[in-house]
Design an enzyme around this catalytic site. Structure first.
Site, PDB file in Angstrom:
ATOM      1  N   LYS A  11       0.829  -1.215   0.000  1.00 31.25           N
ATOM      2  CA  LYS A  11       0.000   0.000   0.000  1.00 31.25           C
ATOM      3  C   LYS A  11       0.864   1.266   0.000  1.00 31.25           C
ATOM      4  O   LYS A  11       2.082   1.201   0.228  1.00 31.25           O
ATOM      5  CB  LYS A  11      -0.944  -0.048   1.215  1.00 31.25           C
ATOM      6  CG  LYS A  11      -1.974  -1.212   1.144  1.00 31.25           C
ATOM      7  CD  LYS A  11      -2.959  -1.157   2.309  1.00 31.25           C
ATOM      8  CE  LYS A  11      -4.000  -2.266   2.212  1.00 31.25           C
ATOM      9  NZ  LYS A  11      -5.002  -2.201   3.318  1.00 31.25           N
ATOM     10  N   TYR A  51     -12.246  -2.357  -3.914  1.00 34.90           N
ATOM     11  CA  TYR A  51     -12.780  -2.533  -2.563  1.00 34.90           C
ATOM     12  C   TYR A  51     -14.313  -2.456  -2.539  1.00 34.90           C
ATOM     13  O   TYR A  51     -14.890  -2.132  -1.500  1.00 34.90           O
ATOM     14  CB  TYR A  51     -12.181  -1.491  -1.620  1.00 34.90           C
ATOM     15  CG  TYR A  51     -10.811  -1.877  -1.066  1.00 34.90           C
ATOM     16  CD1 TYR A  51     -10.657  -3.013  -0.269  1.00 34.90           C
ATOM     17  CD2 TYR A  51      -9.684  -1.104  -1.309  1.00 34.90           C
ATOM     18  CE1 TYR A  51      -9.413  -3.368   0.257  1.00 34.90           C
ATOM     19  CE2 TYR A  51      -8.437  -1.455  -0.778  1.00 34.90           C
ATOM     20  CZ  TYR A  51      -8.320  -2.587   0.002  1.00 34.90           C
ATOM     21  OH  TYR A  51      -7.092  -2.941   0.535  1.00 34.90           O
ATOM     22  N   ASN A 114      -2.127   0.327   6.717  1.00 28.53           N
ATOM     23  CA  ASN A 114      -1.610  -0.934   7.255  1.00 28.53           C
ATOM     24  C   ASN A 114      -0.734  -1.724   6.286  1.00 28.53           C
ATOM     25  O   ASN A 114      -0.704  -2.949   6.322  1.00 28.53           O
ATOM     26  CB  ASN A 114      -2.759  -1.771   7.837  1.00 28.53           C
ATOM     27  CG  ASN A 114      -3.802  -2.132   6.811  1.00 28.53           C
ATOM     28  OD1 ASN A 114      -3.663  -1.806   5.630  1.00 28.53           O
ATOM     29  ND2 ASN A 114      -4.846  -2.827   7.236  1.00 28.53           N
ATOM     30  N   HIS A 117      -2.082  -5.382   1.448  1.00 27.02           N
ATOM     31  CA  HIS A 117      -3.344  -6.081   1.230  1.00 27.02           C
ATOM     32  C   HIS A 117      -3.012  -7.499   0.806  1.00 27.02           C
ATOM     33  O   HIS A 117      -2.035  -7.725   0.090  1.00 27.02           O
ATOM     34  CB  HIS A 117      -4.160  -5.417   0.106  1.00 27.02           C
ATOM     35  CG  HIS A 117      -5.225  -6.335  -0.435  1.00 27.02           C
ATOM     36  ND1 HIS A 117      -6.442  -6.487   0.178  1.00 27.02           N
ATOM     37  CD2 HIS A 117      -5.221  -7.199  -1.478  1.00 27.02           C
ATOM     38  CE1 HIS A 117      -7.151  -7.403  -0.505  1.00 27.02           C
ATOM     39  NE2 HIS A 117      -6.432  -7.845  -1.501  1.00 27.02           N
ATOM     40  N   GLU A 128      -9.557 -10.907  -7.678  1.00 23.03           N
ATOM     41  CA  GLU A 128      -8.650  -9.759  -7.516  1.00 23.03           C
ATOM     42  C   GLU A 128      -7.484  -9.821  -8.500  1.00 23.03           C
ATOM     43  O   GLU A 128      -7.037  -8.787  -9.005  1.00 23.03           O
ATOM     44  CB  GLU A 128      -8.128  -9.722  -6.070  1.00 23.03           C
ATOM     45  CG  GLU A 128      -9.237  -9.387  -5.073  1.00 23.03           C
ATOM     46  CD  GLU A 128      -8.762  -9.417  -3.621  1.00 23.03           C
ATOM     47  OE1 GLU A 128      -7.583  -9.725  -3.371  1.00 23.03           O
ATOM     48  OE2 GLU A 128      -9.578  -9.105  -2.746  1.00 23.03           O
TER      49      GLU A 128
HETATM   50  P1  RTP Z   1      -7.023  -5.914   3.150  1.00 24.46           P
HETATM   51  O1  RTP Z   1      -8.318  -6.282   2.477  1.00 24.46           O
HETATM   52  O2  RTP Z   1      -6.550  -4.521   2.812  1.00 24.46           O
HETATM   53  O3  RTP Z   1      -5.966  -6.966   2.918  1.00 24.46           O
HETATM   54  O4  RTP Z   1      -7.221  -5.919   4.731  1.00 24.46           O
HETATM   55  P2  RTP Z   1      -7.995  -6.981   5.597  1.00 24.46           P
HETATM   56  O5  RTP Z   1      -8.518  -8.105   4.750  1.00 24.46           O
HETATM   57  O6  RTP Z   1      -7.088  -7.346   6.731  1.00 24.46           O
HETATM   58  O7  RTP Z   1      -9.198  -6.107   6.151  1.00 24.46           O
HETATM   59  P3  RTP Z   1     -10.642  -5.821   5.500  1.00 24.46           P
HETATM   60  O8  RTP Z   1     -11.656  -6.151   6.524  1.00 24.46           O
HETATM   61  O9  RTP Z   1     -10.748  -6.467   4.156  1.00 24.46           O
HETATM   62  O10 RTP Z   1     -10.605  -4.244   5.329  1.00 24.46           O
HETATM   63  C1  RTP Z   1      -9.979  -3.623   4.228  1.00 24.46           C
HETATM   64  C2  RTP Z   1      -9.179  -2.444   4.710  1.00 24.46           C
HETATM   65  O11 RTP Z   1     -10.067  -1.450   5.218  1.00 24.46           O
HETATM   66  C3  RTP Z   1      -9.474  -0.808   6.328  1.00 24.46           C
HETATM   67  N1  RTP Z   1     -10.295  -0.986   7.510  1.00 24.46           N
HETATM   68  N2  RTP Z   1     -10.510  -0.029   8.347  1.00 24.46           N
HETATM   69  N3  RTP Z   1     -11.414   1.491  10.537  1.00 24.46           N
HETATM   70  C4  RTP Z   1     -11.775   0.225  10.439  1.00 24.46           C
HETATM   71  O12 RTP Z   1     -12.476  -0.318  11.250  1.00 24.46           O
HETATM   72  C5  RTP Z   1     -11.292  -0.519   9.303  1.00 24.46           C
HETATM   73  N4  RTP Z   1     -11.563  -1.785   9.068  1.00 24.46           N
HETATM   74  C6  RTP Z   1     -10.919  -2.070   7.918  1.00 24.46           C
HETATM   75  C7  RTP Z   1      -8.130  -1.430   6.572  1.00 24.46           C
HETATM   76  O13 RTP Z   1      -7.134  -0.606   5.998  1.00 24.46           O
HETATM   77  C8  RTP Z   1      -8.227  -2.749   5.862  1.00 24.46           C
HETATM   78  O14 RTP Z   1      -6.956  -3.187   5.425  1.00 24.46           O
HETATM   79 MG    MG Z   2      -9.669  -7.781   3.010  1.00 28.18          MG
END
Ligand code: RTP
Ligand code: MG
Length: 143
Positions: A11, A51, A114, A117, A128
């Site tokens: 990212k 997203y 973070n 991804h 994806e």
């Molecule tokens: P990613 O898709 O980016 O790999 O991350 P992830 O699976 O660990 O998390 P996901 O639930 O898919 O969420 C995508 C991205 O959205 C942001 N996020 N912010 N503020 C919040 O509560 C929150 N929750 C998610 C994060 O940057 C996350 O990587």
């Molecule tokens: Mg995710």
């Protein structure tokens, strides 16, 4: 073990920190091979589409602005159990909860910024990968 492919994105925060090589090194040490890669500054439309599953979530706007704030490095990783292996290397979404030694524990500052991804399942990985690469852009490993 199953040979899988997964989509990884380094990212904007991690690209800006100049740790692309350090993150690639973790993929390589874990036995994951890069079979396609490109650096892109995502448009708003590209980030929103990528997203789309989070469209209704309160953090969607912030997520899209962050993902378009600078270039990202996008790669397809291939190897045994690549999807879960990459998720294990990444660590928890919130870096404060990420296990020591994971990419997010070492390079991320917040849940919003973070570092990486990774696809969360084989099905989402296929979708994806196709979002960013055509089949002929995925290279065959020679060993
Ligand atoms: P990613 O898709 O980016 O790999 O991350 P992830 O699976 O660990 O998390 P996901 O639930 O898919 O969420 C995508 C991205 O959205 C942001 N996020 N912010 N503020 C919040 O509560 C929150 N929750 C998610 C994060 O940057 C996350 O990587
Ligand atoms: Mg995710």
């Amino acid at each position: 073990m199953a040979i899988e492919r997964t989509l990884s994105i380094i990212k904007p925060d991690a690209v800006a920190k100049n740790v692309v090589g350090e993150i690639y090194s973790r993929f390589e040490k874990a036995g994951l091979s890069v079979i396609a890669a490109r650096m892109v500054h995502l448009s708003q439309q590209q980030a929103e589409g990528f997203y789309a599953e989070h469209k209704e979530r309160p953090f969607f706007g912030d997520l899209v602005s962050f993902m378009t704030s600078g270039p990202v490095m996008i790669q397809v990783l291939e190897g045994d159990n690549a999807v879960i292996k990459n998720r294990d290397l990444m660590g928890a979404t919130n870096p404060k909860e990420a296990a020591a030694g994971t990419i997010r524990a070492d390079f991320a500052q917040s849940i919003d910024e973070n570092a990486v991804h990774g696809s969360d399942a084989v099905e989402s990985a296929a979708r994806e990968i196709a979002y960013f690469f055509t089949d002929d852009q995925l290279c065959k490993r020679t060993r």
